[in-house]
Write a protein that holds these residues in place. Structure first.
Motif, PDB file in Angstrom:
ATOM      1  N   LEU A 353      20.458  21.177  97.337  1.00 62.25           N
ATOM      2  CA  LEU A 353      21.727  21.644  95.863  1.00 62.25           C
ATOM      3  C   LEU A 353      22.808  23.371  96.137  1.00 62.25           C
ATOM      4  O   LEU A 353      21.760  24.177  97.077  1.00 62.25           O
ATOM      5  N   ASP A 354      23.437  22.816  95.572  1.00 63.35           N
ATOM      6  CA  ASP A 354      24.186  24.631  95.508  1.00 63.35           C
ATOM      7  C   ASP A 354      24.685  25.485  94.616  1.00 63.35           C
ATOM      8  O   ASP A 354      23.432  24.767  93.433  1.00 63.35           O
ATOM      9  N   GLY A 355      24.829  26.653  94.231  1.00 66.42           N
ATOM     10  CA  GLY A 355      24.829  27.598  93.123  1.00 66.42           C
ATOM     11  C   GLY A 355      25.727  26.217  91.826  1.00 66.42           C
ATOM     12  O   GLY A 355      25.292  26.767  91.034  1.00 66.42           O
ATOM     13  N   ASP A 356      26.380  25.376  92.171  1.00 61.14           N
ATOM     14  CA  ASP A 356      26.719  24.865  90.950  1.00 61.14           C
ATOM     15  C   ASP A 356      26.041  24.364  90.242  1.00 61.14           C
ATOM     16  O   ASP A 356      25.673  23.938  89.379  1.00 61.14           O
ATOM     17  N   ASP A 357      24.970  23.254  91.432  1.00 63.77           N
ATOM     18  CA  ASP A 357      24.481  22.460  90.580  1.00 63.77           C
ATOM     19  C   ASP A 357      23.391  22.991  89.750  1.00 63.77           C
ATOM     20  O   ASP A 357      22.654  22.994  88.643  1.00 63.77           O
ATOM     21  N   LEU A 358      22.593  24.577  91.049  1.00 63.84           N
ATOM     22  CA  LEU A 358      21.486  25.080  89.802  1.00 63.84           C
ATOM     23  C   LEU A 358      22.815  25.174  88.300  1.00 63.84           C
ATOM     24  O   LEU A 358      21.913  25.346  87.417  1.00 63.84           O
ATOM     25  N   MET A 359      24.101  25.922  88.842  1.00 61.95           N
ATOM     26  CA  MET A 359      24.404  26.804  86.846  1.00 61.95           C
ATOM     27  C   MET A 359      24.272  25.188  85.916  1.00 61.95           C
ATOM     28  O   MET A 359      23.696  25.513  84.719  1.00 61.95           O
ATOM     29  N   LYS A 360      24.795  24.303  86.131  1.00 56.97           N
ATOM     30  CA  LYS A 360      24.611  22.732  85.808  1.00 56.97           C
ATOM     31  C   LYS A 360      23.505  22.085  85.210  1.00 56.97           C
ATOM     32  O   LYS A 360      23.406  22.293  83.830  1.00 56.97           O
ATOM     33  N   PHE A 361      22.736  22.760  85.750  1.00 60.04           N
ATOM     34  CA  PHE A 361      21.441  21.679  85.740  1.00 60.04           C
ATOM     35  C   PHE A 361      20.355  22.766  84.355  1.00 60.04           C
ATOM     36  O   PHE A 361      20.251  22.406  83.762  1.00 60.04           O
ATOM     37  N   THR A 362      21.046  24.020  84.202  1.00 55.99           N
ATOM     38  CA  THR A 362      20.615  24.788  83.393  1.00 55.99           C
ATOM     39  C   THR A 362      21.434  24.503  82.016  1.00 55.99           C
ATOM     40  O   THR A 362      20.682  25.036  80.544  1.00 55.99           O
ATOM     41  N   GLN A 363      22.447  23.636  82.047  1.00 56.81           N
ATOM     42  CA  GLN A 363      22.888  23.403  80.843  1.00 56.81           C
ATOM     43  C   GLN A 363      23.033  22.053  80.297  1.00 56.81           C
ATOM     44  O   GLN A 363      23.239  21.543  79.992  1.00 56.81           O
ATOM     45  N   GLY A 364      21.654  21.650  81.455  1.00 54.24           N
ATOM     46  CA  GLY A 364      21.547  20.367  80.900  1.00 54.24           C
ATOM     47  C   GLY A 364      22.394  18.990  81.309  1.00 54.24           C
ATOM     48  O   GLY A 364      22.524  17.704  81.130  1.00 54.24           O
ATOM     49  N   LYS A 365      22.713  19.816  82.224  1.00 55.28           N
ATOM     50  CA  LYS A 365      24.476  19.148  82.810  1.00 55.28           C
ATOM     51  C   LYS A 365      23.515  18.210  84.418  1.00 55.28           C
ATOM     52  O   LYS A 365      23.003  19.032  84.705  1.00 55.28           O
ATOM     53  N   ARG A 366      24.365  16.945  85.249  1.00 55.02           N
ATOM     54  CA  ARG A 366      24.090  16.824  86.342  1.00 55.02           C
ATOM     55  C   ARG A 366      22.957  16.383  87.049  1.00 55.02           C
ATOM     56  O   ARG A 366      22.735  16.313  88.676  1.00 55.02           O
ATOM     57  N   LEU A 367      22.596  16.105  85.893  1.00 56.76           N
ATOM     58  CA  LEU A 367      20.639  16.042  85.762  1.00 56.76           C
ATOM     59  C   LEU A 367      20.436  14.829  86.756  1.00 56.76           C
ATOM     60  O   LEU A 367      19.273  14.349  87.519  1.00 56.76           O
ATOM     61  N   SER A 368      21.619  14.044  86.967  1.00 55.02           N
ATOM     62  CA  SER A 368      21.452  12.378  87.237  1.00 55.02           C
ATOM     63  C   SER A 368      20.838  13.333  89.681  1.00 55.02           C
ATOM     64  O   SER A 368      20.086  12.820  90.051  1.00 55.02           O
ATOM     65  N   LYS A 369      21.603  13.758  89.584  1.00 55.86           N
ATOM     66  CA  LYS A 369      22.121  14.443  91.194  1.00 55.86           C
ATOM     67  C   LYS A 369      20.459  15.016  91.921  1.00 55.86           C
ATOM     68  O   LYS A 369      19.646  14.689  92.531  1.00 55.86           O
ATOM     69  N   LEU A 370      19.896  15.771  90.945  1.00 55.06           N
ATOM     70  CA  LEU A 370      18.817  16.294  91.197  1.00 55.06           C
ATOM     71  C   LEU A 370      17.736  15.079  91.122  1.00 55.06           C
ATOM     72  O   LEU A 370      16.487  15.118  91.909  1.00 55.06           O
ATOM     73  N   GLY A 371      17.767  14.474  90.119  1.00 56.61           N
ATOM     74  CA  GLY A 371      16.763  12.795  89.599  1.00 56.61           C
ATOM     75  C   GLY A 371      17.497  12.006  91.319  1.00 56.61           C
ATOM     76  O   GLY A 371      16.073  11.338  91.763  1.00 56.61           O
TER      77      GLY A 371
END
Ligand code: FAD
Length: 388
Positions: A353-371
């Motif tokens: 993951l990169d920093g932008d992913d982490l930022m988005k996760f904390t906002q409840g966004k882009r979670l399917s990438k993590l999934g």
């Protein structure tokens, strides 16, 4: 009779009070502490996007250090660097900031009173019993706002909520330290790992050249307390050897358990009193102020109409869930999934993951990438599906 009594002069209470005072309502804010904002129970991080969104023109004297990113450490010591060429947030001084929020409300016309402990509600939530410097008073009002923080006596007495389950509350402990070496004085440092902070993280939030809030938030039902883990982290790190502790803070942090209904007859709850905190990073300043803005709009309309029943206050629930609750609920699901990850999983994710992913996760966004990433870890398949 007052129009509204607000219980608690934290960011949430002062936000509602200002909104209502701006509309010309007769509002009183009672705060049990003798000094608003002190002692702080906060790492004092606030994003610039929150300040912009909420129209907070925070004076310089409340701003301690600008932030341009973060260093997010996985258990094996590797880290993801989040960097922006511009300021993205501030470490503020809560003692000054909370007082400034109270001053804004007062200057708009609200009456703010420190050292005033609200001990009970009047029948039908039409006012409160308050001890003002030892003198007990009954203060009648058309409505009461429970903005009394995580312990939330008034939200509970008003019937908005029960006691929090231990599992849905993190325990926080923090030292404000001076004379320590910072990795980068403009970056938050966050440390994860089962041995470091079960279900939580250690933070180092720079407050100046060689000064920082060094704190921890861990699950309320962890085997050892938060202080134990924080001391262990500090003792195992040479750079704290010369550092001094100038303040000790502790407090609870709601990390989920959002309420479907945050209203009762003639009463509604805002901020920590209604669990309105981001369940991943524990940030609640923005959430409290935002909920205060929504609440003041809804209460203004209710007072105008002369209908402060719970039924008419449902608009508050609707708007909050639409504007904040939906995203925060996603963040809560993410927290539940992160709880199932072990150190190896965290190390793996930090490589992917990169920093932008982490930022988005904390906002409840882009979670399917993590999934999708977790689907590649056989034991995580069940958890991964929750994020898809
Ligand atoms: C260790 C820790 C670190 C944190 N770090 C951050 C961070 O970096 N960034 C962030 O955004 N959030 C952080 N938070 C969360 C943040 O501090 C809270 O979410 C925020 O303060 C909530 O605002 P509030 O107005 O709802 O409640 P509070 O700020 O708790 O205000 C409630 C007020 O009500 C008063 N009160 C309570 N009962 C009564 C009564 N009966 N009568 C009168 N007054 C009463 C209290 O004294 C208090 O002043 C942290 C929390 C902790 C514990």
């Amino acid at each position: 009779m007052k129009d509204v009594v607000v219980v608690g002069a934290g960011p949430a209470g002062c936000s509602v009070a200002k909104g209502l005072a701006d509309e010309g309502y007769d509002v009183v804010v009672y705060e049990k502490r003798q000094e608003i904002g002190a002692p702080k129970r906060c790492g004092e991080g606030l994003s610039l996007s929150a300040m912009d969104e909420l129209d907070l023109d925070i004076p310089d004297y409340c701003r301690m250090q600008s932030m341009n990113g973060a260093l997010v450490f996985s258990p094996n010591g590797d880290y993801v660097r989040i960097h922006s060429n511009e300021t993205v947030g501030w470490i503020i001084e809560r003692k000054m900031f909370d007082k400034w929020m109270a001053e804004r409300a007062a200057n708009a016309g609200a009456k703010v009173r420190a050292k005033s402990d609200v001990v009970d509600l009047l029948p039908d939530n039409r006012g409160v019993v308050v001890e003002v410097e030892g003198e007990t008073k009954r203060v009648e009002s058309r409505m009461v706002i429970a903005a009394d923080g995580v312990e939330s006596l008034i939200a509970r007495k008003g019937g908005v909520r029960g006691s929090s389950q231990m599992h849905l509350v993190d325990s926080g402990y923090q030292y404000e330290m001076v004379n320590l070496d910072l990795k980068d004085k403009h970056k938050l440092e966050l440390y994860f790992g089962d041995d470091v902070a079960p279900r939580g993280y250690v933070w180092v939030f720079p407050k100046g050249e060689n000064k920082a809030n060094v704190g921890i938030g861990i699950s309320g039902d962890a085997d050892k307390n938060a202080k134990h883990y924080l001391d262990k982290f500090i003792d195992s790190n040479d750079r704290f050897e010369r550092a001094s502790v100038v303040e000790v803070n502790s407090g609870l942090i709601p990390v989920g358990g959002f309420l479907d209904d945050m209203t009762a007859e003639n009463l509604l709850a805002v901020g920590d009193a209604a669990n309105q905190v981001n369940p991943i990073h524990g940030g609640g300043i923005r959430e409290g102020i935002k909920a205060g803005v929504i609440a003041s709009d809804v209460v203004t309309e209710a007072l105008e109409k002369g209908d402060t029943t719970s039924e008419n206050l449902q608009k508050y629930n609707k708007r909050w869930w639409k504007e904040r609750g939906k995203d925060l609920k996603n963040v809560e699901s993410l927290r539940e999934v992160l709880e199932d990850l072990d150190d190896e999983d965290l190390n793996y994710l930090s490589r992917k993951l990169d920093g932008d992913d982490l930022m988005k996760f904390t906002q409840g966004k882009r979670l399917s990438k993590l999934g999708r990433l977790l689907l590649k870890r056989p034991k995580m398949i069940k958890s991964a599906r929750k994020l898809m």
